[in-house]
Design a protein around this motif. Sequence first.
Motif, PDB file in Angstrom:
ATOM      1  N   ARG A   1       0.834  -1.207   0.000  1.00 15.27           N
ATOM      2  CA  ARG A   1       0.000   0.000   0.000  1.00 15.27           C
ATOM      3  C   ARG A   1       0.869   1.257   0.000  1.00 15.27           C
ATOM      4  NH1 ARG A   1      -2.790  -1.679   4.258  1.00 15.27           N
ATOM      5  NH2 ARG A   1      -1.702  -0.142   5.540  1.00 15.27           N
TER       6      ARG A   1
ATOM      7  N   LYS B   1       2.482   2.860  -3.052  1.00 19.06           N
ATOM      8  CA  LYS B   1       1.628   3.601  -3.994  1.00 19.06           C
ATOM      9  C   LYS B   1       1.670   5.096  -3.766  1.00 19.06           C
ATOM     10  CE  LYS B   1      -1.328  -0.185  -5.215  1.00 19.06           C
ATOM     11  NZ  LYS B   1      -1.859  -1.134  -4.230  1.00 19.06           N
TER      12      LYS B   1
ATOM     13  N   ASP C   1       4.463   7.556  -7.950  1.00 16.29           N
ATOM     14  CA  ASP C   1       3.911   7.271  -9.277  1.00 16.29           C
ATOM     15  C   ASP C   1       4.839   6.287  -9.983  1.00 16.29           C
ATOM     16  OD1 ASP C   1       1.967   9.077  -8.733  1.00 16.29           O
ATOM     17  OD2 ASP C   1       2.558  10.551 -10.260  1.00 16.29           O
TER      18      ASP C   1
ATOM     19  N   PRO D   1       3.492  -0.456 -12.575  1.00 11.69           N
ATOM     20  CA  PRO D   1       3.300  -0.787 -11.158  1.00 11.69           C
ATOM     21  C   PRO D   1       3.951  -2.125 -10.803  1.00 11.69           C
ATOM     22  CG  PRO D   1       1.217  -0.174 -12.203  1.00 11.69           C
ATOM     23  CD  PRO D   1       2.229  -0.325 -13.304  1.00 11.69           C
TER      24      PRO D   1
END
Length: 644
Positions: free
Chosen positions: A35, A38, A41, A45
């Motif tokens: 988490r 994040k 950027d 991902p």
Amino acid sequence: MREVPSHFGPAHVDAAKYREMYSESVENPEAFWGREGKRLDWITPYTKVKDTDFTFGNVSIKWFHDGVINASVNCVDRHLAKRGDQTAIIFEPDDPKDPAQHITYRELSDKVNRMANVLLSQGVMRGDRVVIYLPMIPEAAYAMLACARIGAIHSIVFAGFSPDALANRINDCGAKLVITADTAPRGGRRTPLKSNADAALLHCSDKVRCLVIKHTGDQITWISGRDVDVKAMMEEVSPECPPRPMNAEDPLFILYTSGSTGKPKGVVHSTGGYLVYAAMTQEYVFDYHDGDVYWCSADVGWVTGHSYIVYGPLANGATTLMFEGTPTYPDAGRFWEVCEKHKVNQFYTAPTAIRALMGQGPQYVEKYDLSSLKVLGTVGEPINPEAWAWYDKYVGRGKCPIVDTWWQTETGGHMITPLPGATPTKPGSATRPFFGVKPVILDPTTAVKQDETAAEGVLCIADSWPGQMRTVWGDHERFQETYFSQYKGYYFTGDGCRRDSDGYYWITGRVDDVINVSGHRMGTAEVESALVAHQAVAEAAVVGFPHELKGQGIYAYVTLMNDVEPSDDLRKDLERWVRTEIGPIAKPDVIQWAPGLPKTRSGKIMRRILRKIAENDTGALGDISTLADPSVVDDLIANRANKG
Ligand code: ATP
Ligand code: MG
């Protein structure tokens, strides 16, 4: 115990939230960091979060390792839409009569892109090393971010270092070029950076280029074909440079440790994990909120400047202040003048600076309006309670939480620290672990983990965190040897530590600095703290030396306050003082008056040199290239108190 002030907040993290987040961070690191990652950027991902192994012989540390990212995009581009006109960097020059500069995120973007294009024009490619030898000017931040933009690995060398120290680092990391400035004003004097670089480059490959920022306009020698005028070239190149997609595990920078315990190590930090950790700690540990003005008074030449002047704050879209000068120029009120002038909300400095200013008296701080301050921080060494109390009373005016942050070049960011809205503090204690950090205390000889809450021993960390260094540049063996060989399965910090019955951590100094006097183990920091509590003493450094009867004896180097003369009576008084403050066992065997102490450029006392002098083994002082003022050493040797 100092409770969190009732007026403080609303903070990002309060006591209940700390407990909840901390538990999750250590029980379920995948979910927690998955988490937290994040907050940046990502170009691609990550799907992997943590892949780490502390087994000696097999040490490997990876975080977010299939993610693709660019650090400069995170520190610059992504803020443009929302905060293009917000100040990213406030530059406060050495001379208070010169105007401060306010550099917006849009201007920062322009400079970083242009500088990146200058680097490209010099043939710098992804993975190449670039040594940055710059003072505290905005161009230092531009250069760091320009490297990050094109995937080059920067290695900053503190601008106070000698040509030798610079040459060693250029050669150790095999840099393709060095970025420097003509001269560097500091405390009203000028360091001839370019001529230092010229001297250093005599000992390096003749392929190494020299990029020069004409900062003061002072006259310098120019070697055509090798030297490049950066500012002139920045005008010519395009203001757009596409960011290079980097793997999360690609090195972002190399930084050599301060060398207080041995030959400096080239600490390698990653792009993704490092940036996540720097950003998160900057936000939580200083309780940074949008619109705050934040000032870390460190130099970009050491890790505090990397994480807490440049990468952490800029990744968060903060306003970060860069100060070119010194705390005592033109007088000992300069820090506070700057705080008042720029309405600084969070201020972060080192105990050594606080002690130096304390010695000058409170009148320099009392005359400034410091009502903007919300949080104060310290880093670098244990803060003695007197300095803490002074910082609290005169700077914080009793209303600012003080965060005593324990961490290392190797850790990338804060490890043990209070959070201002969550953690009651005790002067001299770094309090509790940050999220994801699992400190353990081991018995130094048996390596047995101490499970009682109250415990003392060596400080290790049981599991990885994203900001952890990945390797020693070019020497993964040394990395494993230094940090993972002594206590199997743990990261060894090199620091001694005590945990009190409230679970608070107290760093007692380097393990090397623990001495054994007639079977009693004590941290030299404790004796130093007692000495500096005496009104005649400005600074003290304590080391052990071989003693026939006691095993080890206590050798104290004492710097007196400006207006105090050394005398035998004072010596006796100090001995009595330490006896009553700590106990008869801690009474120094030798006290040497020391007008100056050997300090690294980051303000740390190099105790290994003091140990050699105390042992009368002055032939082998080792690497002293990182000392701020090497002449201090000759003076101490000439005036050794222990002639035996
Ligand atoms: P080298 O490893 O080359 O000897 P160094 O350890 O001085 O250099 P840094 O990484 O800058 O280089 O310093 C980290 C060390 O500073 C820690 O290991 C610890 O001993 C000390 N330290 C930093 N912050 C604190 C703090 N808040 N309280 C106590 N000690 C601290
Ligand atoms: Mg160290």
